[in-house]
Design an enzyme around this catalytic site. Structure first.
Site, short mmCIF file in Angstrom:
data_model
loop_
_atom_site.label_atom_id
_atom_site.label_comp_id
_atom_site.label_asym_id
_atom_site.label_seq_id
_atom_site.Cartn_x
_atom_site.Cartn_y
_atom_site.Cartn_z
N SER A 11 28.75 25.76 -25.77
CA SER A 11 29.20 24.58 -26.51
C SER A 11 28.29 24.39 -27.71
O SER A 11 27.07 24.21 -27.55
CB SER A 11 29.13 23.34 -25.62
OG SER A 11 29.14 22.18 -26.45
N HIS A 36 32.99 27.02 -27.46
CA HIS A 36 33.48 25.69 -27.09
C HIS A 36 33.08 24.69 -28.18
O HIS A 36 31.90 24.55 -28.51
CB HIS A 36 32.87 25.30 -25.74
CG HIS A 36 33.39 24.03 -25.15
ND1 HIS A 36 34.55 23.98 -24.40
CD2 HIS A 36 32.92 22.77 -25.19
CE1 HIS A 36 34.76 22.74 -23.99
NE2 HIS A 36 33.78 21.97 -24.46
N ASP A 38 33.25 20.77 -29.33
CA ASP A 38 33.45 19.42 -28.82
C ASP A 38 33.80 18.47 -29.97
O ASP A 38 32.95 18.21 -30.83
CB ASP A 38 32.19 18.93 -28.11
CG ASP A 38 32.01 19.61 -26.76
OD1 ASP A 38 32.97 19.59 -25.96
OD2 ASP A 38 30.93 20.18 -26.52
N MET A 40 34.60 14.74 -30.97
CA MET A 40 34.42 13.37 -30.46
C MET A 40 34.72 12.37 -31.57
O MET A 40 34.30 12.57 -32.71
CB MET A 40 32.98 13.18 -29.97
CG MET A 40 32.57 14.19 -28.90
SD MET A 40 30.94 13.81 -28.26
CE MET A 40 30.69 15.21 -27.16
N HIS A 69 37.82 21.22 -27.53
CA HIS A 69 37.89 20.16 -26.54
C HIS A 69 38.02 18.83 -27.28
O HIS A 69 37.06 18.38 -27.91
CB HIS A 69 36.62 20.23 -25.69
CG HIS A 69 36.47 19.16 -24.66
ND1 HIS A 69 35.30 18.97 -23.96
CD2 HIS A 69 37.34 18.23 -24.20
CE1 HIS A 69 35.45 17.97 -23.11
NE2 HIS A 69 36.68 17.49 -23.24
N MET A 71 38.04 15.15 -27.47
CA MET A 71 37.67 13.88 -26.84
C MET A 71 37.98 12.79 -27.85
O MET A 71 37.11 12.28 -28.56
CB MET A 71 36.17 13.90 -26.48
CG MET A 71 35.88 14.79 -25.28
SD MET A 71 34.14 15.27 -25.17
CE MET A 71 34.13 16.68 -26.27
N MET A 140 35.83 18.05 -16.01
CA MET A 140 34.58 17.52 -16.57
C MET A 140 33.60 17.22 -15.44
O MET A 140 33.94 16.51 -14.49
CB MET A 140 34.83 16.23 -17.37
CG MET A 140 35.58 16.40 -18.68
SD MET A 140 34.85 17.61 -19.80
CE MET A 140 33.20 16.92 -20.08
N ASP A 178 32.84 21.88 -17.39
CA ASP A 178 32.08 21.47 -18.58
C ASP A 178 31.16 20.31 -18.26
O ASP A 178 31.62 19.23 -17.87
CB ASP A 178 33.09 21.07 -19.67
CG ASP A 178 32.44 20.71 -20.99
OD1 ASP A 178 31.22 20.90 -21.16
OD2 ASP A 178 33.19 20.23 -21.88
N GLY A 200 26.13 24.13 -22.93
CA GLY A 200 25.58 23.76 -24.23
C GLY A 200 24.08 23.83 -24.24
O GLY A 200 23.47 24.79 -24.72
C1 DX5 Z 1 30.21 16.75 -23.09
C2 DX5 Z 1 30.78 17.98 -23.76
C3 DX5 Z 1 30.19 19.24 -23.30
C4 DX5 Z 1 28.72 19.38 -23.61
C5 DX5 Z 1 28.10 20.24 -22.57
O1 DX5 Z 1 30.86 15.63 -23.55
O2 DX5 Z 1 32.19 18.04 -23.55
O3 DX5 Z 1 30.91 20.37 -23.78
O4 DX5 Z 1 28.46 19.93 -24.86
O5 DX5 Z 1 26.73 20.24 -22.78
P1 DX5 Z 1 25.70 20.56 -21.61
O6 DX5 Z 1 25.97 21.98 -21.16
O7 DX5 Z 1 24.39 20.36 -22.26
O8 DX5 Z 1 25.98 19.56 -20.51
ZN ZN Z 2 33.24 19.99 -23.97
#
Ligand code: DX5
Ligand code: ZN
Length: 234
Positions: A11, A36, A38, A40, A69, A71, A140, A178, A200
């Protein structure tokens, strides 16, 4: 159905954004299988990250599949832009999609692989009717919004039940996990039935991306012998 081999999806949330192309090249060279991304919106989750221009920019510098992804409160409004930007997978949260079947069709019509995901407290039953239609189910294992959080242990059972459900209905969906995935807990997550591990902070905070990706894969090898005793029999 034969299970695909384990895939690792770094990520970029934990990457150095000022050197993003370089970071992506490093994880690609280190053996990543997908990237990946993210997205947001500061509304569905309490954080802001990137949008279609970054996806388009990354599309130009990597051949890794882009696993996006979403969000965000209103993913339907942005599916065309993310598809145009070059996303390979677009994954939406069931909590944000009142007409999930329509949303999934809208993704697939654009020849993008469709994923659905659910927060830790959202029941697996919310995706049961759509699983036959999707390419990816993302479970998740943290409340979304931030990297570097702790894996929620009770989600392991949900991953195992998701595996059973996918296998029972014969869905081709890959099962992705994730949040809080580390070398130390990867074996249990893989044993529960995951096909893709998102990671990540574990990867980007490490000094050697290849070694960390290999460690996550090593967990797969460690559990290979015990696959027959996987939670599928539960
Ligand atoms: C959380 C994200 C993840 C995040 C994972 O909201 O969707 O993809 O980057 O990061 P780690 O592996 O550090 O939990
Ligand atoms: Zn994610």
């Amino acid at each position: 159905m034969t299970r695909p081999s384990l895939r690792i999806a770094p990520s970029i949330l934990s990457a150095d954004f000022a050197r993003l192309a370089e970071e992506v090249a490093r994880v690609e060279a280190a053996g990543a299988d997908l990237l990946h991304i993210d997205v947001m919106d500061g509304h569905f989750v309490p954080n802001l990250t990137v949008g279609p221009p970054i996806v388009a920019a990354l599309r130009k510098v990597t051949s890794l599949p882009l696993d996006v992804h979403l969000m965000m409160t209103n993913p339907d409004a942005f599916i065309p832009e993310f598809a145009e930007a070059g996303a390979d997978y677009l994954t939406v949260h069931v909590e944000t999609c009142p007409h999930l079947h329509r949303t999934v069709q809208s993704i697939k019509e654009r020849r993008v692989k469709a994923g659905v995901t659910l927060n830790p407290a959202t029941p697996l039953s919310t995706v049961e009717e759509i699983l036959a239609d999707v390419d990816l189910l993302l479970v998740m294992s943290v409340n979304p919004g931030f990297g570097g959080q702790q894996f929620i242990p009770s989600v392991l059972d949900k991953i195992a039940r998701a595996r059973q459900l996918i296998d029972r209905i014969g869905s081709a969906a890959l099962l992705e996990v994730d949040g809080g995935v580390k070398a130390a807990n990867a074996a249990g997550i893989i044993r529960a039935g995951a096909d893709i591990l998102v990671s990540g902070s574990a990867i980007f905070a490490s000094s050697d991306y290849s070694q960390m990706i290999a460690a996550l894969r090593g967990s797969a090898k460690a559990t290979a012998g015990s696959k027959a005793a996987s939670p599928r029999k539960r």
